[in-house]
Every structure is written in C-alpha cells, then in structure tokens.
Scaffold this motif. Structure first.
Motif, mmCIF file in Angstrom:
data_model
loop_
_atom_site.group_PDB
_atom_site.id
_atom_site.type_symbol
_atom_site.label_atom_id
_atom_site.label_comp_id
_atom_site.label_asym_id
_atom_site.label_seq_id
_atom_site.Cartn_x
_atom_site.Cartn_y
_atom_site.Cartn_z
ATOM 1 N N UNK A 1 3.169 -13.877 -2.274
ATOM 2 C CA UNK A 1 2.914 -13.747 -3.717
ATOM 3 C C UNK A 1 1.848 -12.683 -3.954
ATOM 4 N N UNK A 2 0.770 -12.751 -3.193
ATOM 5 C CA UNK A 2 -0.285 -11.741 -3.312
ATOM 6 C C UNK A 2 0.279 -10.362 -2.975
ATOM 7 N N UNK A 3 1.082 -10.305 -1.902
ATOM 8 C CA UNK A 3 1.655 -9.032 -1.460
ATOM 9 C C UNK A 3 2.495 -8.379 -2.556
ATOM 10 N N UNK A 4 3.325 -9.169 -3.235
ATOM 11 C CA UNK A 4 4.166 -8.623 -4.306
ATOM 12 C C UNK A 4 3.315 -8.008 -5.401
ATOM 13 N N UNK A 5 2.306 -8.740 -5.857
ATOM 14 C CA UNK A 5 1.440 -8.233 -6.918
ATOM 15 C C UNK A 5 0.660 -7.003 -6.467
ATOM 16 N N UNK A 6 0.161 -7.045 -5.243
ATOM 17 C CA UNK A 6 -0.624 -5.925 -4.719
ATOM 18 C C UNK A 6 0.240 -4.671 -4.632
ATOM 19 N N UNK A 7 1.458 -4.835 -4.106
ATOM 20 C CA UNK A 7 2.376 -3.699 -3.986
ATOM 21 C C UNK A 7 2.726 -3.132 -5.356
ATOM 22 N N UNK A 8 2.969 -4.022 -6.322
ATOM 23 C CA UNK A 8 3.275 -3.557 -7.677
ATOM 24 C C UNK A 8 2.129 -2.715 -8.240
ATOM 25 N N UNK A 9 0.891 -3.154 -8.004
ATOM 26 C CA UNK A 9 -0.255 -2.434 -8.552
ATOM 27 C C UNK A 9 -0.422 -1.055 -7.909
ATOM 28 N N UNK A 10 -0.117 -0.949 -6.619
ATOM 29 C CA UNK A 10 -0.161 0.357 -5.956
ATOM 30 C C UNK A 10 0.892 1.286 -6.569
ATOM 31 N N UNK A 11 2.094 0.754 -6.782
ATOM 32 C CA UNK A 11 3.175 1.560 -7.358
ATOM 33 C C UNK A 11 2.843 1.971 -8.792
ATOM 34 N N UNK A 12 2.284 1.038 -9.554
ATOM 35 C CA UNK A 12 1.910 1.341 -10.941
ATOM 36 C C UNK A 12 0.859 2.443 -10.976
ATOM 37 N N UNK A 13 -0.122 2.346 -10.089
ATOM 38 C CA UNK A 13 -1.157 3.382 -10.021
ATOM 39 C C UNK A 13 -0.535 4.742 -9.718
#
Length: 721
Positions: free
Chosen positions: A255-267
């Motif tokens: 769950x943390x990984x999904x959110x973290x990855x999304x934030x990297x992509x958004x950035x």
C-alpha cells in the motif's frame, strides 16, 4: 538531475537467444509468454500491463485453503467443499442464444449426484453454461466437484461448481494438486479471465519470486521496517502459506509502495509539463477591468482570487496547468472566457474543448455574446460540422484567422493545426483522459492549459490523480442564485410529486425528467424506467403540455433542435437520458425529476440537479423511486437529499465507486486491477508516502535519484493518467 531529459522513450530491450530466455522483472509479456498468448497479451497491454512486474500487481480476489475430500454429511453453507459422487441424472434446459456469428446456445443445467462415501444426494447447478459443459457431464459416471454450498428450499446445493470427470470412484483427486491445496482466484482484467491470469502467474519461476529488485529506497525500507518486495509479493500471491500477521505486513508494504510510486510519477509529470518555455501573456489592470466590465455582474471573491492565479500563470515563463473546480453554476466559464480574452488580446489563439456537442454549442453562443464579432472571430467545430465547413475552419485556424475555437474531440484531430495556440481550455475534465489534454496542448509548444471541473475533487484525489495540477476552488455562488432543494419520492408520495409538477407547469415553468435508458431491453430483463415508456406516461399525465424526448443516439441536428425548442419554451417537459448532465442552461427550468436515481453515481446526480435553480427562481430536484430499492441504495440517495456540498458528495461517491486507475487509461472508477491502496481508507498512508517522497526529492537522496531516472524512461507517465 538528469531525469527530466526531453526524450521519454524507453531503452530497447535486449533480445534473448531463442528458447533460452531467462524471465526477468522487466521482461515484456510477449518475451515471457510467447506469441501463443498474443491475444491475451494485447488486452493486458491495453490495460497498462506490459511487463512481468506489472503482472505481479494483479492481486488475487480470494485465496482459500482447500479442505480435504469429505463425505456430503460435512457440507456447511458458505464454506468451500470438495466432494466425490456418482451422477444420477441430468436436466439441461436451453436458456438463450448468444448474439453474433456463433450464436451458441446457453443452458441451465441441474444434476443430482450421490455421495461415494454415504447415501446422501445433492443438487449441482450450472447457469448460462455452454453446451460443452452439458456434453461433458452427460458422459460422466463419476465426478469430483468443488464449490461453495448454499441453501435452497432448506436443502444444500452448489451453484456453478468446478468439476472433473473421474475414470473410477477411486481415481486420484484432481484438486489435491491445486497450488499446494490453495485455491487462488484472480480478477478478470480487460476481458482476460482470472483463470488465464492464474496460468500466467504460475509460469513465473521461483528464482524471480525470490529475487525481485527493491523499488523503494533502502533508507525507507529500513526506517519503516518493511518486508522485502519479494516477500511481500509471495505473501499476497500465496506463494507461502497464509498467515494473518505476514499478510498484514505485506499489505502495509505494498500500500505504501503504490502511493510512493504514484507520488514519484506525479512529481516527474509535473516537472515534465512545466519544463517547456511558454509565451507570456499579460494585460494591464485597466484592460483587464474592461474585460470584466463585459459581464453584467461583478466577480465573486473566489472568482477574483482564481483570476489572480490565472493571470500570474499566464504571465509566467512555463505553461499554466491549472484546474478550476467548483459546483455547477459557480462561474467557472467566466474564468475561462476572461483567460481567453487575455491570450487573444496578445495575438494568440484560444481553444475550448467540451465532452458533448450540446455543451460546446452552449459555450459558443455564450462566447458570441461576450466577444465583439467585429473585433474577434469565434468559431464552432463539431463532429457533425459539414466537411466543407470543417475544411475551411481548419484552414483559417492554421493561418491564425480564427481567434477562439470551441468544439468537441474534433479539436484534437491531426488535421486541426493552429498558428499559435496560446491557451487550451478543457471543460468537464473527468469526461476526458489526460492523453486527450496532451493532444490539444501539444498543438503548440508551451501552450497554457486551463481545466474546468464541476465534479469537486476530494483532497485525497488532488494529491494523486490531479497532483500534477495547480488547483483553484470556487465555492461561492454568484449573487441572486436561488439554489435547489432535493427530495426522495417513494410510491406513497408519487401522486404528490405529480401534483407539484402540475403546479409548476401552471406557473409557466419547465421540467426535466431524466431516465437511465432509452428503451426496454427484454433480453436483460431491466427492471427500471426507460425513455420510451416514461415519455408515454408523462404525455398521459399532462395532456395539455408539450412533452418531448431527448437522448444521445439522436442525430446531432435533432438534438440541437430539441435543445433549442426547450430553451425557447416550445417544450414544457423534456424527458431525457443523462445527456443533459452537462451542456444545457435553461433558467426557466425549475424541476429536475430523476427516475431510478439508484442507477446513477452520486456525482452525476449532483451534476443533474445543478441544471435547476440557476436563476432567480428556486429549483427542485426529485429522486423518484416508485419501486422498492435496497437500504444501501436509499442511504446513498439520502446523501444527496441531505447535502448540497459537492465536496462531501464527491467524497462519498469516491468511497462507493473507487478512484479509477491513476496512471492508466481508466477514468471511470471501474474495477482497478492494481490497487491494494485505497485513498479513502488509507489516507494517512497516502499523506505519509507523499511527505516522504517530497522530502527525499528535496534532499537529493541517491536512491530517489535512481528511481527518478528509472521512471523518467516510462513514457506512460507522460501520456496517460
């Protein structure tokens, strides 16, 4: 940092020698599965699953530990059971024939079987089964079956159980070899069945399950005490025996990984879209004041603040990427028109893209009232625009003779080119994909983009799906708006509802009646209202009034004529599908009646009722249930009845419908194959992952640099959402 290079093409993969390919984390599905599975591979690719690592994010729907083969006397309702039996008799009744070339007949099958370990008899049933199932079981004497027991008329039965034909009652159990006695059920993904997904998963070698490269920075893994990625995936995919403690730890990591990855992509996406140099468009305060004076009202405080944001963005060195959100009728269109005036004043062109022809037409006529025809050239481009006129408009756009073009998806066709597109405006963003936004803004390098949405975005979504945008919110409504009241109508209050409509009609007001379908579908036995039957009913209810129908399958000119007739009060009651959700603005229409409201999402209901109460007359919205609906459906409708705050409604809708696939093409919130994380249930983890990602980016953490460089090569981040 070198993760923002202009090229986003992924590096070509090394080809392996034929027959010697060692499957890896980033192997393509075709490399992994071979051309024999090409049809399934293409469907998975379309769903955003292109490499083995993407496949691993398709999580099982259920993992059930299989019971041993037992006698029928141990059958329990609601539990998986494996039994062995003799086939006593079979009844196969034709149900219906599938449409299409094959026109296969589907059967409802009922079989009585006797336990091999006792004299007990059970019913097995298969619904809508192909003839192959009927033929297979008709030839069987002995079978072994597995399924979940249910009660019917006080007797245990099994619906659609799995089964195997046995050569004898002493044959080895075919279910004892199923994944070490675990039944793993995967979801269907883009019509690829779960059983096929399961076969693909089983082909992944244990060497990969045991040695997956870490995708989170090691500093994060160590600080938070996370399981390794390999261990997490093995637990979720049941490569190790189920254990509640391990499952919780694996879910926490992923769950943390999904959110973290999304934030990297958004950035990365935010940096990518902000990188090009943009033309700067600014006007002095006196010119801006004259623009505002074209409107017969003053801007609200929220509108003024939003325009300050827009003016600052337009005068900046990088493209504006701003979302303006607010409820129906809050004045977003005024913002769009003022922004267009600024850009056009400085010699560039503006484009406004809408999801429907009706909305585009409405904006066109609104713009014609604001833009002086002697000074500005405003044109409308629709799919239904005659070919000769289209060609002329395209020519004038390319030569810069048209200042402001308003249209639908037609604007993103390759044949549409601009001399200098300064501003792309997109209305009702949730009706489009981000790839369509990029196609429009890409018509001119560095074009500014202004997005409008009447579907308020909860904070959790603003940090994920819309994290690459600057957001302005308009909450205050223009002065003089009466707003609307909402009431649920039941069988008991239906006659009062009809009397209320009669009263409003006698006052010279107009009525919308919205239905979920155009016509009755006998094959699917729809138990809800359709336009044809409701149109007939309302013509009988109100014989003195003009009642007409409108739906999306009508020809564009027929729809336009109907909109025009209703706007000019040549029609009193308009019975329509949700095609009127956006794009029609009739101040004299004061009543919105929605039939079978349980068939609509909460945000759609909120949008629909926004069609009334837009002027100096109060609006009334009726959610009409003349049949019994479930308690859950009634509770949803009470959210609409008791709330006018679009943000509260959007939050509730998000809980029910899901958030959609953030970095794929799915915008609807339908089944999301790749989510353990839920932005509502796990909002605290989302905030934690976002804060960690931004802190590591700011600190130039070496591990985060590697991630940024890796993801910058994934062009999907920059072309879809």
């Amino acid at each position: 940092m070198n993760h923002l290079n202009s090229s986003t093409k992924t590096a070509p993969k090394k080809k392996a020698a034929a027959g010697k390919f060692d499957v890896g984390w980033d192997s393509t599905l075709e490399e992994f599965l071979g051309k024999a599975n090409i049809k399934s591979i293409e469907k998975l690719n379309t769903a955003g699953i292109q490499e083995v690592r993407d496949l691993l994010w398709i999580f099982p729907l259920r993992v059930v530990e299989l019971p041993p083969l037992r006698s029928f006397q141990y059958v329990e309702e609601g539990r998986i059971f494996i039994g062995r039996a003799k086939v006593l008799n079979i009844q196969a009744k034709p149900n219906f024939r599938i449409k299409g070339r094959g026109k296969a007949m589907l059967y409802n099958i009922m079989v009585h079987v006797q336990d091999t370990m006792s004299d007990k008899i059970l019913q097995l049933k298969w619904f809508n089964s192909y003839g192959s199932v009927k033929d297979k079981i008709s030839k069987a004497t002995w079978i072994e079956f597995m399924g979940e027991a249910s009660a019917y008329n006080g007797q245990a039965q099994f619906a659609n159980p799995e089964f195997h034909v046995l050569e004898s009652p002493d044959s080895p159990s075919p279910f004892s070899t199923v994944s070490n006695e675990l039944k793993i059920q995967y979801p269907t993904v883009n019509t690829v069945p779960g059983i096929t997904i399961k076969k693909f998963m089983d082909r992944i070698p244990m060497s990969l399950w045991n040695n997956m490269p870490e995708t989170l920075p090691l500093s994060v893994i160590n600080r938070k005490g996370f399981l390794s990625l390999s261990e997490s995936f093995k637990v979720i995919h049941a490569k190790v025996k189920p254990n509640p403690e391990l499952e919780a730890a694996a879910e926490k990591r992923l769950i943390y990984e999904e959110f973290f990855e999304d934030q990297i992509k958004i950035y990365l996406r935010r940096q990518y879209f902000k990188k090009p140099q943009a033309h700067s468009y600014s006007v002095d305060d006196e010119t801006y004041r004259l623009f505002c004076a074209r409107y017969p009202y003053s801007l609200t405080d929220d509108q003024s603040k939003t325009m300050s944001d827009v003016r600052r963005d337009l005068s900046g060195p990088h493209p504006m990427m701003r979302l303006v959100q607010g409820d129906v009728g809050c004045g977003k269109t005024t913002i769009a028109m003022l922004a267009a005036m600024i850009v056009i004043e400085k010699g560039a062109q503006a484009a406004l893209m809408c999801p429907t022809e009706a909305l585009a037409t409405q904006h066109f006529f609104g713009a014609k009232e604001i833009f002086d025809e002697k000074q500005y050239k405003v044109k409308l481009l629709l799919g239904s625009t005659p070919a000769k006129e289209k060609k002329q408009i395209q020519l004038e756009l390319a030569e810069g003779l048209i200042d402001f073009i308003i249209g639908t998806h037609s604007l993103i066709q390759e044949s549409v080119q601009f001399k200098e597109l300064g501003l792309a405006i997109i209305d009702e963003q949730h009706k489009f994909g981000v790839d369509q936004r990029i196609k429009l803004t890409g018509k001119t390098s560095g074009a500014h983009c202004l997005i409008m949405s009447a579907t308020p975005i909860p904070r959790s979504l603003s940090l994920t799906q819309y994290g690459d945008l600057d957001i302005s919110t308009i909450k205050a409504m223009p002065a003089g708006r009466k707003g609307h009241k909402t009431r649920i109508v039941t069988e008991e209050t239906y006659s009062q509802f009809l009397n209320f409509i009669k009263t409003r009609l006698s006052l010279g007001e107009q009525i919308y009646v919205v239905v979920p379908a155009i016509s009755e579908n006998v094959e699917t036995e729809q138990d809800f209202h359709n336009l044809e039957s409701v149109l007939d009913k309302f013509k009988k209810y109100f014989p003195q009034n003009k009642v007409e129908g409108l739906h999306g399958q009508m020809k564009p000119d027929e729809k336009a004529q109907m909109f025009h007739a209703f706007k000019n009060h040549k029609v009193d009651i308009l019975v329509s599908t949700s095609v009127i959700e956006v794009g029609i603005n009739v101040l004299n229409a004061t009543v919105m009646a929605i039939m079978n409201p349980e068939r609509f999402g909460l945000s759609s209901l909120h949008q629909l009722r926004g069609r009334v109460g837009r002027g100096d007359k109060p609006g009334f919205c009726f959610l009409v249930n003349d049949k019994t609906i479930s308690k859950a459906s009634m509770d949803r409708l009470k959210v609409i009845e008791n709330n006018t705050d679009g943000f509260k409604i959007a939050e509730e809708d998000l809980k029910i419908r899901g958030e959609g696939d953030l970095f794929g093409t799915d915008q609807s919130g339908s089944q999301n194959h790749k989510r353990l994380a839920n932005i509502i249930l796990h909002a605290d983890v989302l905030n934690e992952a976002r804060a960690d990602a931004l802190q590591l980016i700011d600190s130039r953490d070496p591990d985060i640099e590697k991630l940024l460089n890796k993801y910058s090569g994934d062009e999907r981040i920059f072309t879809t959402v």
